[in-house]
Enzyme design. Structure first.
Site, PDB file in Angstrom:
ATOM      1  N   LYS A 279       2.408   2.194 -15.342  1.00 26.28           N
ATOM      2  CA  LYS A 279       1.955   1.085 -14.501  1.00 26.28           C
ATOM      3  C   LYS A 279       1.096   1.547 -13.321  1.00 26.28           C
ATOM      4  O   LYS A 279       1.095   0.939 -12.257  1.00 26.28           O
ATOM      5  CB  LYS A 279       3.134   0.241 -14.007  1.00 26.28           C
ATOM      6  CG  LYS A 279       4.146  -0.135 -15.086  1.00 26.28           C
ATOM      7  CD  LYS A 279       3.509  -0.661 -16.363  1.00 26.28           C
ATOM      8  CE  LYS A 279       2.802  -1.977 -16.166  1.00 26.28           C
ATOM      9  NZ  LYS A 279       2.162  -2.434 -17.456  1.00 26.28           N
TER      10      LYS A 279
ATOM     11  N   HIS B  67       2.494  10.127 -20.329  1.00 29.42           N
ATOM     12  CA  HIS B  67       3.301   9.812 -19.154  1.00 29.42           C
ATOM     13  C   HIS B  67       4.231  10.975 -18.814  1.00 29.42           C
ATOM     14  O   HIS B  67       5.056  10.849 -17.899  1.00 29.42           O
ATOM     15  CB  HIS B  67       4.163   8.570 -19.398  1.00 29.42           C
ATOM     16  CG  HIS B  67       3.417   7.266 -19.386  1.00 29.42           C
ATOM     17  ND1 HIS B  67       2.349   7.016 -18.553  1.00 29.42           N
ATOM     18  CD2 HIS B  67       3.612   6.126 -20.110  1.00 29.42           C
ATOM     19  CE1 HIS B  67       1.907   5.777 -18.774  1.00 29.42           C
ATOM     20  NE2 HIS B  67       2.656   5.221 -19.697  1.00 29.42           N
TER      21      HIS B  67
ATOM     22  N   SER C 169       4.806  -3.713 -10.553  1.00 28.44           N
ATOM     23  CA  SER C 169       4.270  -3.855 -11.902  1.00 28.44           C
ATOM     24  C   SER C 169       5.287  -3.394 -12.948  1.00 28.44           C
ATOM     25  O   SER C 169       5.449  -4.031 -13.997  1.00 28.44           O
ATOM     26  CB  SER C 169       2.977  -3.047 -12.031  1.00 28.44           C
ATOM     27  OG  SER C 169       2.399  -3.223 -13.305  1.00 28.44           O
TER      28      SER C 169
END
Length: 304
Positions: A59, A116, A146
């Site tokens: 995010k 990630h 988010s």
């Protein structure tokens, strides 16, 4: 994110439970998307000098940068932008689906990849190559907001019991993908060791053309003004929100439900101010100061 084949309608996986959890190197990952084998394979991945790796905490502008990088390298061919979903154009190294997407890539073109993972997982392999790394970070309060809404719409993530509980877990680094603070500090500590560019979500939002030129120079892909205009238009929030290849509307509702929260929700800077109480803001600032005081890079955002 879900495991799909490029150009096909998505199907829910039957092999792994939506609510399963994979713990790797002390970090929690959604088990629906990751396995011990996929995570280990990511750490052992052999990078090529022509590879481009996008690294982010979730995010932080991942889908946006995937779109921009895809456009920079598309050489005027917009068919993939319109018809190939972002997770197939720039697949996650650590996902179960990765090897399938890798096999479909054109060996004559640079491989565009996403992760990630924390820096420590990939640094040994990256240091053996001259692969380019683009690290994107975003104001942590906006990341938190988010991510909170993403948890509400993604069935492979636990539904938050409350915003307060989500704030507490984020600050403690006990949620999925663990600590934002550690993620940012680890990657930025490698700026001098890797062929790496640091970009913020905020500069993409506030000075998009300048940020695009910074990216194109780093990537060795000079752009004309018309090419810049095309990229900026096709990576705008309004375009991406309507694009089925970028807005995750191809994903079945039982996996990601836009009725609970759109995947591309607002695309703004400072939305955290609509969510945080004064008490939450004060607590966050205290933790931020304690955890980020030793960061190797002066981050460009105000915490108030």
């Amino acid at each position: 994110m879900p495991r799909l084949s490029a150009g096909t309608e998505p199907r829910a996986s039957m092999s792994r439970d939506l609510d399963s959890v994979e713990v790797f190197d002390g970090i929690c990952f959604p088990g629906y998307l990751h396995s011990p084998e996929s995570l280990q394979a990511a750490c052992a991945f052999q990078f090529q000098d022509t590879d481009v790796l996008l690294a982010t905490f979730p995010k932080s502008g991942t889908t946006w940068m995937q779109q921009i990088l895809s456009l920079i390298f598309c050489e005027g061919d917009l068919r993939p932008i319109h018809h190939c979903p972002s997770w197939a154009r720039m697949p996650w190294l650590e996902h179960i689906s990765f090897q399938g997407f890798l096999a479909q890539m054109d060996p004559a073109r640079p491989r565009l990849l996403t992760t990630h993972l924390q820096a420590r997982a990939l640094a040994p392999a990256l240091k053996k190559s001259n692969a380019r790394v683009v690290y994107v970070a975003r104001h942590p309060k906006d990341v938190l907001v988010s991510f909170y809404h993403f948890h509400r719409m993604a069935s492979f993530l636990p539904d938050p019991s409350s915003f307060q509980d989500f704030v507490d877990k984020f600050l403690e680094g006990k949620g999925f993908y663990n600590s934002w603070f550690d993620h940012v500090k680890e990657w930025l500590s490698l700026l001098q060791d890797l062929n790496m560019l640091f970009v913020t979500y905020e500069e993409l939002h506030q000075e998009p053309r300048r940020a695009l030129r910074k990216l194109s120079e780093f990537l060795g892909r000079p752009l004309g003004v018309q090419e810049e205009d095309l990229i900026l238009g096709h990576s705008s929030f309004s375009f991406m929100r309507q694009s089925r290849a970028a807005n995750y509307s191809l994903v079945p509702r039982e996996i990601m439900d836009p009725a609970r929260s759109p995947f591309l929700r607002k695309g703004v800077v400072g939305d955290w101010q609509e969510h945080f109480t004064p008490e939450q803001n004060e607590k966050f600032n205290a933790v931020y100061q304690a955890k980020m005081s030793d960061c190797s890079v002066c981050l460009p955002w105000s915490m108030d």
